[in-house]
Scaffold this active site. Structure first.
Site, mmCIF file in Angstrom:
data_model
loop_
_atom_site.group_PDB
_atom_site.id
_atom_site.type_symbol
_atom_site.label_atom_id
_atom_site.label_comp_id
_atom_site.label_asym_id
_atom_site.label_seq_id
_atom_site.Cartn_x
_atom_site.Cartn_y
_atom_site.Cartn_z
ATOM 1 N N HIS A 1 30.484 40.298 33.724
ATOM 2 C CA HIS A 1 31.670 40.080 32.884
ATOM 3 C C HIS A 1 32.531 38.920 33.361
ATOM 4 O O HIS A 1 33.654 38.745 32.890
ATOM 5 C CB HIS A 1 32.535 41.346 32.775
ATOM 6 C CG HIS A 1 31.815 42.508 32.161
ATOM 7 N ND1 HIS A 1 31.151 42.428 30.959
ATOM 8 C CD2 HIS A 1 31.645 43.780 32.594
ATOM 9 C CE1 HIS A 1 30.603 43.595 30.683
ATOM 10 N NE2 HIS A 1 30.874 44.434 31.658
ATOM 11 N N LEU B 1 28.406 46.723 20.681
ATOM 12 C CA LEU B 1 27.552 45.699 20.052
ATOM 13 C C LEU B 1 26.469 45.301 21.050
ATOM 14 O O LEU B 1 26.748 45.082 22.223
ATOM 15 C CB LEU B 1 28.398 44.485 19.642
ATOM 16 C CG LEU B 1 29.578 44.797 18.707
ATOM 17 C CD1 LEU B 1 30.423 43.562 18.475
ATOM 18 C CD2 LEU B 1 29.084 45.338 17.373
ATOM 19 N N ASN C 1 44.354 37.256 25.511
ATOM 20 C CA ASN C 1 44.877 36.864 26.821
ATOM 21 C C ASN C 1 46.173 36.103 26.584
ATOM 22 O O ASN C 1 46.174 35.054 25.931
ATOM 23 C CB ASN C 1 43.883 35.990 27.576
ATOM 24 C CG ASN C 1 42.696 36.793 28.090
ATOM 25 O OD1 ASN C 1 41.591 36.295 28.169
ATOM 26 N ND2 ASN C 1 42.907 38.051 28.431
ATOM 27 N N ARG D 1 48.102 34.176 28.196
ATOM 28 C CA ARG D 1 48.349 33.229 29.292
ATOM 29 C C ARG D 1 47.442 32.023 29.146
ATOM 30 O O ARG D 1 46.564 32.005 28.280
ATOM 31 C CB ARG D 1 48.048 33.921 30.622
ATOM 32 C CG ARG D 1 46.619 34.462 30.624
ATOM 33 C CD ARG D 1 46.156 34.960 31.951
ATOM 34 N NE ARG D 1 44.945 35.742 31.839
ATOM 35 C CZ ARG D 1 43.722 35.262 31.741
ATOM 36 N NH1 ARG D 1 43.527 33.961 31.722
ATOM 37 N NH2 ARG D 1 42.669 36.059 31.651
ATOM 38 N N HIS E 1 30.251 35.752 23.257
ATOM 39 C CA HIS E 1 31.709 35.814 23.507
ATOM 40 C C HIS E 1 32.309 34.505 22.999
ATOM 41 O O HIS E 1 32.035 33.435 23.543
ATOM 42 C CB HIS E 1 31.964 35.980 25.010
ATOM 43 C CG HIS E 1 33.423 35.928 25.375
ATOM 44 N ND1 HIS E 1 34.096 36.980 25.953
ATOM 45 C CD2 HIS E 1 34.341 34.941 25.254
ATOM 46 C CE1 HIS E 1 35.353 36.648 26.150
ATOM 47 N NE2 HIS E 1 35.530 35.403 25.746
ATOM 48 N N GLU F 1 40.175 41.370 22.670
ATOM 49 C CA GLU F 1 41.477 41.374 23.330
ATOM 50 C C GLU F 1 42.133 40.015 23.232
ATOM 51 O O GLU F 1 41.485 39.025 22.921
ATOM 52 C CB GLU F 1 41.367 41.803 24.803
ATOM 53 C CG GLU F 1 40.658 40.813 25.686
ATOM 54 C CD GLU F 1 40.876 41.105 27.178
ATOM 55 O OE1 GLU F 1 41.823 41.806 27.542
ATOM 56 O OE2 GLU F 1 40.076 40.578 27.975
ATOM 57 N N GLU G 1 35.007 52.394 20.577
ATOM 58 C CA GLU G 1 34.545 51.495 19.517
ATOM 59 C C GLU G 1 33.028 51.353 19.553
ATOM 60 O O GLU G 1 32.370 51.800 20.497
ATOM 61 C CB GLU G 1 35.267 50.139 19.583
ATOM 62 C CG GLU G 1 35.125 49.395 20.867
ATOM 63 C CD GLU G 1 36.049 48.169 20.965
ATOM 64 O OE1 GLU G 1 37.113 48.110 20.319
ATOM 65 O OE2 GLU G 1 35.679 47.245 21.713
ATOM 66 N N LYS H 1 36.802 52.773 26.239
ATOM 67 C CA LYS H 1 37.577 51.774 26.990
ATOM 68 C C LYS H 1 38.978 52.293 27.319
ATOM 69 O O LYS H 1 39.592 52.985 26.493
ATOM 70 C CB LYS H 1 37.720 50.490 26.162
ATOM 71 C CG LYS H 1 36.406 49.775 25.933
ATOM 72 C CD LYS H 1 36.553 48.719 24.856
ATOM 73 C CE LYS H 1 36.393 47.337 25.397
ATOM 74 N NZ LYS H 1 36.411 46.314 24.332
ATOM 75 N N GLY I 1 39.852 43.027 33.466
ATOM 76 C CA GLY I 1 38.938 42.535 34.505
ATOM 77 C C GLY I 1 37.569 43.174 34.430
ATOM 78 O O GLY I 1 36.879 43.291 35.443
HETATM 79 P P1 ADP Z 1 38.529 43.190 29.977
HETATM 80 O O1 ADP Z 1 39.952 43.206 29.534
HETATM 81 O O2 ADP Z 1 38.269 44.143 31.089
HETATM 82 O O3 ADP Z 1 37.978 41.799 30.205
HETATM 83 P P2 ADP Z 1 37.228 43.253 27.340
HETATM 84 O O4 ADP Z 1 37.641 44.184 26.283
HETATM 85 O O5 ADP Z 1 37.611 41.821 27.187
HETATM 86 O O6 ADP Z 1 37.701 43.824 28.752
HETATM 87 O O7 ADP Z 1 35.651 43.309 27.521
HETATM 88 C C1 ADP Z 1 34.985 42.675 28.597
HETATM 89 C C2 ADP Z 1 33.519 42.487 28.284
HETATM 90 O O8 ADP Z 1 32.892 43.781 28.024
HETATM 91 C C3 ADP Z 1 33.241 41.676 27.034
HETATM 92 O O9 ADP Z 1 33.243 40.277 27.281
HETATM 93 C C4 ADP Z 1 31.854 42.187 26.655
HETATM 94 O O10 ADP Z 1 30.901 41.589 27.520
HETATM 95 C C5 ADP Z 1 31.928 43.672 26.982
HETATM 96 N N1 ADP Z 1 32.388 44.466 25.813
HETATM 97 C C6 ADP Z 1 33.648 44.883 25.529
HETATM 98 N N2 ADP Z 1 33.700 45.553 24.367
HETATM 99 C C7 ADP Z 1 32.440 45.584 23.889
HETATM 100 C C8 ADP Z 1 31.813 46.127 22.705
HETATM 101 N N3 ADP Z 1 32.518 46.789 21.783
HETATM 102 N N4 ADP Z 1 30.469 45.943 22.550
HETATM 103 C C9 ADP Z 1 29.744 45.267 23.472
HETATM 104 N N5 ADP Z 1 30.262 44.736 24.600
HETATM 105 C C10 ADP Z 1 31.583 44.894 24.812
#
Ligand code: ADP
Length: 463
Positions: free
Chosen positions: A249, A217, A303, A305, A222, A301, A214, A172, A178
């Site tokens: 997403h 999963l 947010n 806001r 969520h 993460e 990481e 990541k 987004g």
């Molecule tokens: P963004 O900031 O782009 O929204 P996130 O870190 O919130 O990124 O991740 C967005 C989506 O990606 C998550 O809701 C999930 O669906 C998937 N995701 C992120 N990290 C993982 C992970 N470690 N294992 C499985 N799915 C993940």
């Protein structure tokens, strides 16, 4: 609604004119909260939004630029100039656009105005995913397995990290958002190419090549926790939401509370989120997003806001989250304790998008007629009306239908009726798709994972 924030401190920065740096349903929602608090409002618009209804009821209404968001709603200087010209003392960024832009929050602070959100420093900490993960680990918030440091350049060291985590892993971008800047790696042979590709994307899209890794999963839900903090070190969490119904997403339906999670499992996670807020000096409202798998929570993460789905928490907690956010920005103290937070019943929110219900392609045009659902436990947040023109420039969200009932099954039934009563003519919307989803038996049972909706759509499209 009772209010958990009360003016009691000398450090209040009471303001009485708020500029709303956003558009659409959230501009309308923020304006309502301001009016209920007796505050004056300044609405801004791009050329495409000159007819926006909230413009007519705002105390001032200014056009800040052309239709393109980059030249209007993302134009920091134009927004600050609009605040100066109208005498606005605070800026509410809504969600999207500049709401998580720490440089904008800092520019607002430097202009002597109040940014309705956290201060730019805690926003910057939580905006960078590696520093956010570090802060969360320090506060005892459970995170996805993997180091809280950037990936090294040395390929053999990267390989070692992946082996320690165990495949599949996800790469990541630290500055990502987004749903972009992420890549799943199922096996060792694909690792180095995936790192190189994601690094290049991160450099181009987010201006920083920093990556982290990481565990990926496979079947998570969520689940997120809403927090409310004042600027005096007081904080509470307002329960949880399940936003697993996602397509690409993007959240489609949200609910509160997340079904089937025992209080003794979520309680310590909520308490850790509150502690994290106190450690980073967080102010206002915020959301901690988690993946939840096999009874365990993994932070992904924060947010920093207001979120699109805040109404489901408003209906279960009985609080007006937008008003509380504004009062927190005024320096007003939180008088409620965690024991005072009493969530009741069940709430669903459906995002009504101007898009084709089969292909999901955006739909533009003029709304010729509209009929929205009404009744006890039904709420619609929207800015649209008959004659409103949906333009191609912005997000396709045009309304949110929200319901509340004593149980999840009753709330689902109420949503079925609300969707049956919703009619928007002249453009295509995703309402037929939402109606079908609320007839699905697995969704009705609850606890479906983040991949469920896409699988359901694939199944439906089979001849
Ligand atoms: P963004 O900031 O782009 O929204 P996130 O870190 O919130 O990124 O991740 C967005 C989506 O990606 C998550 O809701 C999930 O669906 C998937 N995701 C992120 N990290 C993982 C992970 N470690 N294992 C499985 N799915 C993940």
């Amino acid at each position: 609604m009772s209010s958990p924030l009360a003016a009691s401190s000398a450090s209040c920065m009471l303001f009485d004119k708020v500029l709303i740096a956003n558009r659409g349903e959230i501009a309308e929602r923020i304006q309502r909260a301001c009016r209920d608090l007796g505050l004056k409002t300044v609405a801004v618009c791009s050329e495409a939004d000159r007819e926006a209804p909230y413009g007519k009821t705002a105390d001032s209404f200014l056009c800040i630029g052309p239709s393109s968001a980059a030249k209007s709603y993302l134009n920091k200087d134009a927004i600050l100039l609009a605040a100066r010209l109208t005498g606005a003392e605070a800026i509410h960024p809504g969600y999207g656009f500049l709401s998580e832009n720490a440089a904008f929050a800092q520019a607002v602070e430097e202009a002597g105005l109040v940014f309705i959100g956290p201060d730019s420093k805690s926003m910057a900490t939580m905006g960078d995913k590696i520093s956010a993960k570090k802060a969360m680990i320090e506060a005892g918030v459970p995170c996805v397995p993997g180091p809280d440091t950037a990936l090294p350049d040395d390929p053999s060291k990267v390989e070692q990290i992946a082996l320690e985590i165990g495949y599949p892993v996800i790469i990541k971008a630290s500055g990502g958002g987004g749903g972009r800047g992420m890549r799943v790696v199922p096996e060792a042979g694909l690792l180095q190419d995936a790192v190189a590709l994601t690094r290049e994307e991160a450099r181009q899209a987010f201006g920083s090549p920093a990556l982290y890794m990481e565990k990926f999963l496979q079947h998570p839900r969520h689940i997120e926790i809403q927090v409310l903090c004042d600027s005096h070190g007081n904080a509470v969490w307002l329960g949880h939401r399940d936003c697993s119904m996602q397509r690409r997403h993007q959240k489609v339906v949200e609910e509160a509370p997340a079904p089937g999670i025992a209080p003794e499992i979520i309680g310590p996670v909520g308490a850790a989120c509150v502690k994290a807020c106190q450690q980073i000096g967080y102010r206002g409202v915020g959301t901690f997003e988690f993946l939840y798998e096999d009874d365990a929570f993994y932070f992904i993460e924060m947010n920093t806001r207001l979120q699109v789905e805040h109404p489901v928490t408003e209906l279960t907690s009985g609080l007006d989250i937008v008003q509380e956010q504004i009062k927190a920005a005024q320096g007003i103290s939180l008088i409620m304790t965690q024991a005072d937070v009493q969530c009741a019943g069940h709430s669903f929110e459906c995002r009504i998008n101007a898009e084709d219900p089969e292909s999901f392609m955006p739909s533009v045009g003029t709304i010729t007629d509209i009929s929205l659902p009404q009744g006890e436990g039904i709420r619609v947040d929207t800015h649209i009306h008959a004659g409103y023109r949906v333009s191609p420039y912005y997000d396709s969200l045009i309304a949110k239908v929200i319901v509340h009932a004593p149980t999840r099954a009753q709330a689902m039934e109420k949503m079925r009726k609300a969707l049956a009563d919703t009619r928007i003519d002249g453009i295509s919307t995703n309402i037929p798709f939402l109606r079908a989803l609320f007839e699905d038996s697995a969704f009705a049972t609850g606890e479906t994972d983040i991949h469920y909706l896409e699988q359901w759509l694939k199944q439906r499209s089979k001849p």
